[in-house]
Design a protein around this motif. Sequence first.
Motif, PDB file in Angstrom:
ATOM      1  N   LEU A 109      15.052 -41.087  -2.506  1.00 19.12           N
ATOM      2  CA  LEU A 109      16.663 -41.442  -2.455  1.00 19.12           C
ATOM      3  C   LEU A 109      17.222 -40.381  -1.588  1.00 19.12           C
ATOM      4  N   MET A 110      16.993 -39.168  -2.018  1.00 16.84           N
ATOM      5  CA  MET A 110      17.675 -38.092  -1.395  1.00 16.84           C
ATOM      6  C   MET A 110      17.286 -37.728   0.113  1.00 16.84           C
ATOM      7  N   TYR A 111      16.091 -38.095   0.296  1.00 17.02           N
ATOM      8  CA  TYR A 111      15.779 -38.288   1.656  1.00 17.02           C
ATOM      9  C   TYR A 111      15.786 -39.355   2.591  1.00 17.02           C
ATOM     10  N   MET A 112      16.708 -40.421   1.848  1.00 14.03           N
ATOM     11  CA  MET A 112      16.444 -41.586   2.659  1.00 14.03           C
ATOM     12  C   MET A 112      17.903 -41.570   3.391  1.00 14.03           C
ATOM     13  N   HIS A 113      17.701 -41.935   4.870  1.00 13.49           N
ATOM     14  CA  HIS A 113      18.862 -41.921   5.910  1.00 13.49           C
ATOM     15  C   HIS A 113      19.669 -43.139   5.623  1.00 13.49           C
ATOM     16  N   GLU A 114      19.192 -44.251   5.629  1.00 16.95           N
ATOM     17  CA  GLU A 114      20.013 -45.670   5.335  1.00 16.95           C
ATOM     18  C   GLU A 114      19.690 -46.448   4.109  1.00 16.95           C
ATOM     19  N   TRP A 115      20.653 -46.352   3.388  1.00 13.35           N
ATOM     20  CA  TRP A 115      20.521 -46.913   1.936  1.00 13.35           C
ATOM     21  C   TRP A 115      20.583 -48.407   2.198  1.00 13.35           C
ATOM     22  N   THR A 116      19.678 -49.189   2.420  1.00 15.23           N
ATOM     23  CA  THR A 116      19.799 -50.766   2.524  1.00 15.23           C
ATOM     24  C   THR A 116      19.155 -51.248   1.192  1.00 15.23           C
ATOM     25  N   LYS A 117      19.435 -52.448   0.891  1.00 15.64           N
ATOM     26  CA  LYS A 117      18.755 -53.112  -0.348  1.00 15.64           C
ATOM     27  C   LYS A 117      17.496 -53.049  -0.180  1.00 15.64           C
ATOM     28  N   LYS A 118      16.852 -53.564   1.135  1.00 14.69           N
ATOM     29  CA  LYS A 118      15.309 -53.406   1.235  1.00 14.69           C
ATOM     30  C   LYS A 118      14.652 -52.249   0.783  1.00 14.69           C
ATOM     31  N   ALA A 119      15.320 -51.233   1.486  1.00 10.84           N
ATOM     32  CA  ALA A 119      14.869 -49.722   1.487  1.00 10.84           C
ATOM     33  C   ALA A 119      14.651 -49.163   0.020  1.00 10.84           C
ATOM     34  N   VAL A 120      15.852 -49.665  -0.670  1.00  8.66           N
ATOM     35  CA  VAL A 120      15.832 -48.885  -2.212  1.00  8.66           C
ATOM     36  C   VAL A 120      14.818 -49.761  -3.209  1.00  8.66           C
ATOM     37  N   ILE A 121      14.749 -51.220  -2.573  1.00  7.89           N
ATOM     38  CA  ILE A 121      13.870 -51.840  -3.399  1.00  7.89           C
ATOM     39  C   ILE A 121      12.335 -51.301  -3.177  1.00  7.89           C
ATOM     40  N   ILE A 122      12.046 -50.896  -1.745  1.00 13.53           N
ATOM     41  CA  ILE A 122      10.541 -50.400  -1.499  1.00 13.53           C
ATOM     42  C   ILE A 122      10.580 -48.972  -2.227  1.00 13.53           C
ATOM     43  N   VAL A 123      11.687 -48.008  -2.193  1.00 11.82           N
ATOM     44  CA  VAL A 123      11.578 -46.983  -3.036  1.00 11.82           C
ATOM     45  C   VAL A 123      11.265 -47.219  -4.364  1.00 11.82           C
ATOM     46  N   ALA A 124      12.076 -48.111  -4.986  1.00 16.10           N
ATOM     47  CA  ALA A 124      11.868 -48.184  -6.590  1.00 16.10           C
ATOM     48  C   ALA A 124      10.321 -48.814  -6.746  1.00 16.10           C
ATOM     49  N   ILE A 125       9.886 -49.649  -5.969  1.00 15.82           N
ATOM     50  CA  ILE A 125       8.530 -50.068  -6.047  1.00 15.82           C
ATOM     51  C   ILE A 125       7.261 -49.045  -5.940  1.00 15.82           C
ATOM     52  N   ASN A 126       7.655 -48.272  -5.021  1.00 19.79           N
ATOM     53  CA  ASN A 126       6.712 -47.164  -4.678  1.00 19.79           C
ATOM     54  C   ASN A 126       6.714 -46.143  -5.850  1.00 19.79           C
ATOM     55  N   ALA A 127       8.103 -45.724  -6.521  1.00 21.24           N
ATOM     56  CA  ALA A 127       8.490 -44.961  -7.571  1.00 21.24           C
ATOM     57  C   ALA A 127       7.488 -45.309  -8.870  1.00 21.24           C
ATOM     58  N   ILE A 128       7.609 -46.642  -9.059  1.00 14.80           N
ATOM     59  CA  ILE A 128       6.579 -47.067 -10.140  1.00 14.80           C
ATOM     60  C   ILE A 128       5.246 -47.211 -10.046  1.00 14.80           C
ATOM     61  N   VAL A 129       4.908 -47.669  -8.705  1.00 12.46           N
ATOM     62  CA  VAL A 129       3.210 -47.931  -8.374  1.00 12.46           C
ATOM     63  C   VAL A 129       2.702 -46.556  -8.292  1.00 12.46           C
ATOM     64  N   ALA A 130       3.095 -45.738  -7.542  1.00 14.72           N
ATOM     65  CA  ALA A 130       2.440 -44.356  -7.134  1.00 14.72           C
ATOM     66  C   ALA A 130       1.981 -43.452  -8.438  1.00 14.72           C
ATOM     67  N   PRO A 131       3.119 -43.032  -9.042  1.00 17.62           N
ATOM     68  CA  PRO A 131       2.899 -42.449 -10.428  1.00 17.62           C
ATOM     69  C   PRO A 131       2.101 -43.333 -11.417  1.00 17.62           C
ATOM     70  N   GLY A 132       2.283 -44.555 -11.462  1.00 14.70           N
ATOM     71  CA  GLY A 132       1.529 -45.412 -12.363  1.00 14.70           C
ATOM     72  C   GLY A 132       0.292 -45.446 -12.059  1.00 14.70           C
ATOM     73  N   LEU A 133      -0.039 -45.556 -10.938  1.00 14.09           N
ATOM     74  CA  LEU A 133      -1.648 -45.665 -10.436  1.00 14.09           C
ATOM     75  C   LEU A 133      -2.184 -44.267 -10.749  1.00 14.09           C
ATOM     76  N   ALA A 134      -1.683 -43.163 -10.415  1.00 16.04           N
ATOM     77  CA  ALA A 134      -2.183 -41.780 -10.459  1.00 16.04           C
ATOM     78  C   ALA A 134      -2.379 -41.457 -12.077  1.00 16.04           C
ATOM     79  N   TRP A 135      -1.240 -42.076 -12.963  1.00 21.69           N
ATOM     80  CA  TRP A 135      -1.614 -42.129 -14.343  1.00 21.69           C
ATOM     81  C   TRP A 135      -2.766 -42.732 -14.825  1.00 21.69           C
TER      82      TRP A 135
END
Length: 147
Positions: A109-135
């Motif tokens: 979120l800090m490095y995102m230039h445009e906060w659209t609903k779609k972009a925030v949803i993609i960020v949220a999915i990435n924030a859950i999936v990437a650490p979840g997969l690594a874990w």
Amino acid sequence: MESGLSSLLNVSIDFETSHLFFPTIIHWIMAGLFALILVTKVAPFLVAVKRGERTLPIVGEPMDAFRFFGTLALIVAYFYLMAVVGNMFPYTGYGFLFVSIAFVFLMSLMYMHEWTKKAVIIVAINAIVAPGLAWFILAKLFNITLP
């Protein structure tokens, strides 16, 4: 003569320091490569800067203070909170999982230039999936202890 040959074939291992053998070799290799980089890349660059042919890339550039200090604060909080949350759920890796989800989400979120609903949803999915997969891979498949 047999005693001389048998002493050559006799191996003794000092187990108190044997684990330091390969890290010491790696440290010397890395130090040599660092020196090689300094000699082949940095020294010619600094000579070119001194002659005025090139400029230092950082000097004179505008700095995004919010992102710079925000990144430093998030990294410090990440490592601190990982231990705190990890102590709440010992030997499960949940400290890594939960804090990594929040860290990836806030950093994105800090490095995102445009906060659209779609972009925030993609960020949220990435924030859950990437650490979840690594874990899952590290903690469950390879049984690596995570904080």
